[in-house]
Design a protein around this motif. Structure first.
Motif, PDB file in Angstrom:
ATOM      1  N   PRO A 275       0.885  -1.277  -0.096  1.00  0.00           N
ATOM      2  CA  PRO A 275      -0.009  -0.034   0.060  1.00  0.00           C
ATOM      3  C   PRO A 275       0.956   1.249   0.084  1.00  0.00           C
ATOM      4  O   PRO A 275       1.900   1.281   0.592  1.00  0.00           O
ATOM      5  CB  PRO A 275      -0.925  -0.203   1.337  1.00  0.00           C
ATOM      6  N   PRO A 276       0.287   2.517  -0.607  1.00  0.00           N
ATOM      7  CA  PRO A 276       1.108   3.613  -0.705  1.00  0.00           C
ATOM      8  C   PRO A 276       1.639   3.984   0.597  1.00  0.00           C
ATOM      9  O   PRO A 276       2.831   4.757   0.700  1.00  0.00           O
ATOM     10  CB  PRO A 276       0.188   4.533  -1.296  1.00  0.00           C
ATOM     11  N   ASP A 277       0.883   4.063   1.577  1.00  0.00           N
ATOM     12  CA  ASP A 277       1.154   4.615   2.932  1.00  0.00           C
ATOM     13  C   ASP A 277       2.238   3.672   3.627  1.00  0.00           C
ATOM     14  O   ASP A 277       2.962   4.042   4.523  1.00  0.00           O
ATOM     15  CB  ASP A 277       0.179   4.723   3.744  1.00  0.00           C
ATOM     16  N   ALA A 278       2.590   2.508   3.058  1.00  0.00           N
ATOM     17  CA  ALA A 278       3.630   1.656   3.555  1.00  0.00           C
ATOM     18  C   ALA A 278       5.139   2.150   3.183  1.00  0.00           C
ATOM     19  O   ALA A 278       6.128   1.490   3.537  1.00  0.00           O
ATOM     20  CB  ALA A 278       3.516   0.316   3.341  1.00  0.00           C
ATOM     21  N   LEU A 279       5.128   3.121   2.151  1.00  0.00           N
ATOM     22  CA  LEU A 279       6.620   3.768   1.768  1.00  0.00           C
ATOM     23  C   LEU A 279       6.942   4.426   2.911  1.00  0.00           C
ATOM     24  O   LEU A 279       6.703   5.437   3.040  1.00  0.00           O
ATOM     25  CB  LEU A 279       6.279   4.297   0.531  1.00  0.00           C
ATOM     26  N   THR A 280       8.194   3.842   3.439  1.00  0.00           N
ATOM     27  CA  THR A 280       8.813   4.450   4.518  1.00  0.00           C
ATOM     28  C   THR A 280      10.145   3.612   4.597  1.00  0.00           C
ATOM     29  O   THR A 280      10.431   2.747   4.441  1.00  0.00           O
ATOM     30  CB  THR A 280       8.034   4.329   5.816  1.00  0.00           C
ATOM     31  N   CYS A 281      11.381   4.651   4.249  1.00  0.00           N
ATOM     32  CA  CYS A 281      12.711   4.349   4.192  1.00  0.00           C
ATOM     33  C   CYS A 281      13.711   5.350   4.789  1.00  0.00           C
ATOM     34  O   CYS A 281      13.397   6.389   4.482  1.00  0.00           O
ATOM     35  CB  CYS A 281      12.985   3.920   2.715  1.00  0.00           C
ATOM     36  N   SER A 282      14.502   4.597   5.335  1.00  0.00           N
ATOM     37  CA  SER A 282      15.410   5.855   6.040  1.00  0.00           C
ATOM     38  C   SER A 282      16.839   5.232   5.685  1.00  0.00           C
ATOM     39  O   SER A 282      17.173   4.018   5.626  1.00  0.00           O
ATOM     40  CB  SER A 282      15.276   5.838   7.571  1.00  0.00           C
TER      41      SER A 282
ATOM     42  N   ASP B  31      -0.445  11.049   2.434  1.00  0.00           N
ATOM     43  CA  ASP B  31      -1.368  12.066   2.038  1.00  0.00           C
ATOM     44  C   ASP B  31      -1.183  12.376   0.664  1.00  0.00           C
ATOM     45  O   ASP B  31      -1.315  13.577   0.246  1.00  0.00           O
ATOM     46  CB  ASP B  31      -1.280  13.414   2.975  1.00  0.00           C
ATOM     47  N   ASP B  32      -0.990  11.319   0.025  1.00  0.00           N
ATOM     48  CA  ASP B  32      -0.606  11.384  -1.606  1.00  0.00           C
ATOM     49  C   ASP B  32       0.438  12.204  -1.918  1.00  0.00           C
ATOM     50  O   ASP B  32       0.509  12.995  -3.075  1.00  0.00           O
ATOM     51  CB  ASP B  32      -2.033  11.830  -2.229  1.00  0.00           C
ATOM     52  N   ALA B  33       1.491  12.288  -1.050  1.00  0.00           N
ATOM     53  CA  ALA B  33       2.781  13.038  -1.419  1.00  0.00           C
ATOM     54  C   ALA B  33       3.844  12.291  -0.853  1.00  0.00           C
ATOM     55  O   ALA B  33       3.729  11.642   0.140  1.00  0.00           O
ATOM     56  CB  ALA B  33       2.563  14.524  -0.699  1.00  0.00           C
TER      57      ALA B  33
ATOM     58  N   LEU C 228       6.799  16.328  -2.259  1.00  0.00           N
ATOM     59  CA  LEU C 228       6.294  16.390  -3.796  1.00  0.00           C
ATOM     60  C   LEU C 228       4.847  15.501  -3.852  1.00  0.00           C
ATOM     61  O   LEU C 228       4.849  14.238  -3.644  1.00  0.00           O
ATOM     62  CB  LEU C 228       7.353  15.555  -4.561  1.00  0.00           C
ATOM     63  N   PRO C 229       3.836  16.374  -4.286  1.00  0.00           N
ATOM     64  CA  PRO C 229       2.501  15.895  -4.385  1.00  0.00           C
ATOM     65  C   PRO C 229       2.578  14.961  -5.516  1.00  0.00           C
ATOM     66  O   PRO C 229       3.475  15.184  -6.806  1.00  0.00           O
ATOM     67  CB  PRO C 229       1.650  17.002  -4.454  1.00  0.00           C
ATOM     68  N   ARG C 230       2.162  13.665  -5.246  1.00  0.00           N
ATOM     69  CA  ARG C 230       1.912  12.723  -6.437  1.00  0.00           C
ATOM     70  C   ARG C 230       1.620  13.455  -7.747  1.00  0.00           C
ATOM     71  O   ARG C 230       2.005  13.113  -8.892  1.00  0.00           O
ATOM     72  CB  ARG C 230       1.070  11.560  -6.110  1.00  0.00           C
ATOM     73  N   ALA C 231       0.547  13.859  -7.795  1.00  0.00           N
ATOM     74  CA  ALA C 231      -0.153  14.494  -8.925  1.00  0.00           C
ATOM     75  C   ALA C 231       0.719  15.436  -9.693  1.00  0.00           C
ATOM     76  O   ALA C 231       0.999  15.339 -11.077  1.00  0.00           O
ATOM     77  CB  ALA C 231      -1.355  15.229  -8.577  1.00  0.00           C
TER      78      ALA C 231
END
Length: 180
Positions: free
Chosen positions: A30-37, A98-100, A161-164
């Motif tokens: 899912p998009p909100d799972a994108l987390t990387c450090s 939040d789509d960004a 960066l907003p996705r759109a």
């Protein structure tokens, strides 16, 4: 001798919980799972490492379409932080909420207490991030910097960066989108 199937004193088994089933390789997280450090050395080549890492993370989450803008911003953030605080580790955080896409770099350059030094340092950071500011503006995003709230102090520089907006970055503007 310990046995994973032994009962504890309370009468319960002490077996570790079973791992969840492996995800299907065709379904992106899912998009909100994108987390990387990532922590990179405070060296000139670190911007390239950070760009490639961000590209790989975005690919794994099927966000390839926003990679051009994200890689450009990542490279500029890391390069500016290295330039202003060479030789010390830099910490990159990548999050999608939040789509960004939010990219944040922490460096060890502490804010100056003297107003003139602080103004000079702020002007240097803004100048180092001019290209990044253009990319962020073209994508309809925002950026900034300030004192880090982390225990080690330093400076936190971020861009959203907003996705759109990031989807269309580079298209029709004569930019070499496929150039690496």
């Amino acid at each position: 001798m310990l046995n994973p199937f032994m009962q504890s004193a309370q009468g319960r088994f002490t077996v570790c919980p079973a791992a969840p089933p492996a995800p299907d390789g065709d379904e992106p997280p899912p998009p909100d799972a994108l987390t990387c450090s990532l922590t990179v050395p405070g060296e000139a080549y670190s911007a390239q490492i950070a760009r490639r890492t961000v590209r790989s993370v975005l690919h794994a989450h099927r966000f390839d379409a926003i990679a051009v803008a994200a890689e450009q911003v990542t490279g500029e953030l890391v390069a500016a932080s290295w330039h202003l605080d060479p030789g010390r580790s830099l910490y990159l955080s990548v999050r999608y909420r939040d789509d960004a896409l939010r990219l944040t770099v922490y460096d060890g350059h502490a804010p100056h207490s003297h107003p003139r030094l602080a103004a000079h340092c702020e002007a240097r950071r803004r100048a180092a991030l001019r290209l990044m500011a253009v990319v962020v503006r073209e994508c309809g995003g925002a950026w900034g910097f300030g004192e880090s709230r982390e225990p080690g102090g330093g400076t936190r520089t971020w861009a959203t960066l907003p996705r759109a907006g990031a989807l269309g970055y580079g298209e029709g503007a004569g930019l070499c989108v496929g150039f690496r």
